[in-house]
Scaffold this motif. Structure first.
Motif, PDB file in Angstrom:
ATOM      1  N   ALA A 161       4.100   0.986 -15.270  1.00 54.31           N
ATOM      2  CA  ALA A 161       3.878  -0.457 -15.287  1.00 54.31           C
ATOM      3  C   ALA A 161       2.764  -0.885 -14.346  1.00 54.31           C
ATOM      4  O   ALA A 161       2.863  -1.913 -13.676  1.00 54.31           O
ATOM      5  CB  ALA A 161       5.175  -1.182 -14.939  1.00 54.31           C
ATOM      6  N   ALA A 162       1.685  -0.115 -14.290  1.00 56.29           N
ATOM      7  CA  ALA A 162       0.547  -0.534 -13.465  1.00 56.29           C
ATOM      8  C   ALA A 162      -0.013  -1.861 -13.932  1.00 56.29           C
ATOM      9  O   ALA A 162      -0.609  -2.601 -13.138  1.00 56.29           O
ATOM     10  CB  ALA A 162      -0.547   0.538 -13.504  1.00 56.29           C
ATOM     11  N   CYS A 163       0.182  -2.190 -15.211  1.00 55.15           N
ATOM     12  CA  CYS A 163      -0.299  -3.463 -15.737  1.00 55.15           C
ATOM     13  C   CYS A 163       0.530  -4.634 -15.212  1.00 55.15           C
ATOM     14  O   CYS A 163       0.119  -5.794 -15.329  1.00 55.15           O
ATOM     15  CB  CYS A 163      -0.297  -3.446 -17.257  1.00 55.15           C
ATOM     16  SG  CYS A 163       1.284  -2.946 -17.986  1.00 55.15           S
ATOM     17  N   THR A 164       1.685  -4.350 -14.626  1.00 53.60           N
ATOM     18  CA  THR A 164       2.500  -5.371 -13.977  1.00 53.60           C
ATOM     19  C   THR A 164       2.230  -5.404 -12.481  1.00 53.60           C
ATOM     20  O   THR A 164       2.107  -6.472 -11.870  1.00 53.60           O
ATOM     21  CB  THR A 164       3.999  -5.108 -14.220  1.00 53.60           C
ATOM     22  OG1 THR A 164       4.246  -5.114 -15.635  1.00 53.60           O
ATOM     23  CG2 THR A 164       4.863  -6.153 -13.549  1.00 53.60           C
ATOM     24  N   GLY A 165       2.134  -4.236 -11.877  1.00 56.66           N
ATOM     25  CA  GLY A 165       1.834  -4.126 -10.458  1.00 56.66           C
ATOM     26  C   GLY A 165       1.673  -2.668 -10.096  1.00 56.66           C
ATOM     27  O   GLY A 165       2.461  -1.824 -10.520  1.00 56.66           O
ATOM     28  N   GLY A 166       0.635  -2.359  -9.332  1.00 53.70           N
ATOM     29  CA  GLY A 166       0.377  -0.977  -8.963  1.00 53.70           C
ATOM     30  C   GLY A 166       1.287  -0.495  -7.854  1.00 53.70           C
ATOM     31  O   GLY A 166       1.933  -1.290  -7.154  1.00 53.70           O
ATOM     32  N   LEU A 167       1.344   0.821  -7.689  1.00 52.00           N
ATOM     33  CA  LEU A 167       2.065   1.430  -6.575  1.00 52.00           C
ATOM     34  C   LEU A 167       1.101   1.656  -5.410  1.00 52.00           C
ATOM     35  O   LEU A 167      -0.082   1.913  -5.621  1.00 52.00           O
ATOM     36  CB  LEU A 167       2.667   2.775  -6.998  1.00 52.00           C
ATOM     37  CG  LEU A 167       3.691   2.750  -8.132  1.00 52.00           C
ATOM     38  CD1 LEU A 167       4.196   4.168  -8.419  1.00 52.00           C
ATOM     39  CD2 LEU A 167       4.860   1.832  -7.794  1.00 52.00           C
ATOM     40  N   PRO A 168       1.588   1.607  -4.177  1.00 53.26           N
ATOM     41  CA  PRO A 168       0.708   1.853  -3.025  1.00 53.26           C
ATOM     42  C   PRO A 168       0.512   3.345  -2.796  1.00 53.26           C
ATOM     43  O   PRO A 168       1.382   4.155  -3.114  1.00 53.26           O
ATOM     44  CB  PRO A 168       1.490   1.231  -1.864  1.00 53.26           C
ATOM     45  CG  PRO A 168       2.930   1.421  -2.258  1.00 53.26           C
ATOM     46  CD  PRO A 168       2.969   1.261  -3.766  1.00 53.26           C
ATOM     47  N   THR A 169      -0.631   3.692  -2.263  1.00 52.09           N
ATOM     48  CA  THR A 169      -0.810   5.069  -1.794  1.00 52.09           C
ATOM     49  C   THR A 169      -0.032   5.245  -0.496  1.00 52.09           C
ATOM     50  O   THR A 169       0.299   4.285   0.195  1.00 52.09           O
ATOM     51  CB  THR A 169      -2.291   5.389  -1.540  1.00 52.09           C
ATOM     52  OG1 THR A 169      -2.784   4.533  -0.496  1.00 52.09           O
ATOM     53  CG2 THR A 169      -3.122   5.205  -2.801  1.00 52.09           C
ATOM     54  N   ARG A 170       0.240   6.496  -0.158  1.00 54.11           N
ATOM     55  CA  ARG A 170       0.931   6.769   1.098  1.00 54.11           C
ATOM     56  C   ARG A 170       0.099   6.311   2.290  1.00 54.11           C
ATOM     57  O   ARG A 170       0.624   5.824   3.299  1.00 54.11           O
ATOM     58  CB  ARG A 170       1.243   8.263   1.199  1.00 54.11           C
ATOM     59  CG  ARG A 170       2.247   8.762   0.151  1.00 54.11           C
ATOM     60  CD  ARG A 170       2.541  10.243   0.335  1.00 54.11           C
ATOM     61  NE  ARG A 170       3.521  10.730  -0.625  1.00 54.11           N
ATOM     62  CZ  ARG A 170       3.216  11.226  -1.827  1.00 54.11           C
ATOM     63  NH1 ARG A 170       1.940  11.292  -2.193  1.00 54.11           N
ATOM     64  NH2 ARG A 170       4.165  11.641  -2.643  1.00 54.11           N
TER      65      ARG A 170
END
Length: 351
Positions: free
Chosen positions: A19-28
């Motif tokens: 769901a990157a089109c909803t919201g991306g994940l953060p990198t460490r």
């Protein structure tokens, strides 16, 4: 290890998050920076000037990602606010051409100008280029449609706008971070960085061409729009910045810390590699679901009752649904295992 490989490795894996089109994940790395900032905040050791340095790092990194100079980039927090600056500049009675079903932030600010006679004309995405005419003052559209993942025929649209003397405003929120971008080909772009650029929500950008900028007024100008930010905190007797920074709003401090870090990571990677990875997984899913390949990072199909989306959720897969369609997005943390999981969750029910 290449910059691409380093960035891929910095994301969490095995998340079943599509769901990157909803919201991306953060990198460490970005998460660590934000945790350190929270510790500094709770210890009383943060300062506005330090946050200002993070904001400038974010501006420079974003400029690299979209291929323009940092002097062409203004900082914001929401795309609709940035679009409103342009909507306020549309001449009375002029026409703005938009796409039917486009995200409301790229459309609503122009609709709100109807009291001045501004005319909003909406057409299907595949008719956008041919719909431009001599009455069109501005063509405003998302490069990648949020609801469907469809890509605008950008070369045709830009060429048509130039042929008719129209300006172009392009929303890159669903494109920057996954597609190669040249923002310099447009008069203006807006981007919220919390999706494919994996930044905290509250960090957005406006780019302006040198020719288009003088036609706009910084209607939201505050202290951060000053030529000398720290000498512009009181009263109105200060000089605005002479470049796109005159359209800045003061940054969301905690958000810009994470954004600066992750945007610098993205700026070091060839976006063509990201697109190849993401769209390749998208096509692999199309093959698995026995639907025509879409050539996109966002794969959508009709799901009016939400039954397919429910099956994905029951399998622990985070996807999304928009406008009666199931929507699956692939980004750097996704692998062929995610494709297999989606196909297994839907099974014969989809086909």
């Amino acid at each position: 290890m290449t910059a691409f490989d380093r960035l891929v490795a910095d994301f969490p894996s095995g998340t079943n998050y599509l769901a990157a089109c909803t919201g991306g994940l953060p990198t460490r790395t970005a998460t660590a920076a934000m945790r350190a900032d929270l510790d500094a905040w709770s210890g009383g050791t943060v300062s506005p000037t330090a946050y200002g340095a993070f904001a400038e790092r974010a501006r420079v990194a974003f400029a690299r990602i979209v291929g323009v100079g940092a002097d062409r980039v203004a900082l914001g927090s929401q795309t609709s606010v940035l679009v409103s600056v342009i909507a306020a500049a549309v001449p009375d009675g002029a026409e703005v051409l938009c796409v039917e079903g486009d995200f409301s932030s790229i459309v609503a600010p122009f609709a709100s100008q109807s009291h001045r006679g501004v005319r909003l004309r909406e057409v299907p995405l595949d008719s956008l280029a041919e719909a431009v005419n001599d009455d069109t003052w501005l063509v405003a559209y998302s490069l990648v449609q949020s609801a469907t993942g469809e890509l605008a025929d950008d070369d045709l649209v830009v060429a048509a706008a130039r042929a008719h003397g129209a300006r172009t405003l392009v929303d890159l929120t669903q494109a920057a971070g996954v597609l190669p971008i040249d923002a310099g080909r447009y008069d203006a772009t807006v981007t919220h960085a919390y999706k494919w650029l994996c930044s905290p929500r509250g960090v957005a950008f406006l780019t302006l061409s040198e020719a288009f900028e003088p036609t706009l007024r910084p209607i939201q100008a505050g202290w951060y729009a000053g030529a000398d930010v720290w000498a512009s905190c009181y009263g109105a007797a200060f000089e605005l910045a002479r470049d796109a920074r005159r359209f800045d709003v003061s940054p969301a401090w905690q958000a810009v810390v994470g954004a600066a870090v992750v945007l610098e990571q993205f700026a070091d990677v060839d976006a063509a590699l990201i697109w190849s990875h993401a769209s390749g997984l998208g096509d692999a899913l199309c093959d698995a679901l026995e639907i025509p390949r879409q050539g996109r990072a966002i794969v959508t199909w009709a799901d009016p009752e939400g039954s397919d989306l429910a099956l994905l959720g029951a399998a622990g897969i985070t996807a999304s649904g928009r406008a009666g369609r199931a929507r699956v997005a692939f980004h750097l943390w996704n692998t062929p295992a995610d494709v297999a999981d989606v196909a297994a969750a839907l099974g014969s029910a989809h086909r």
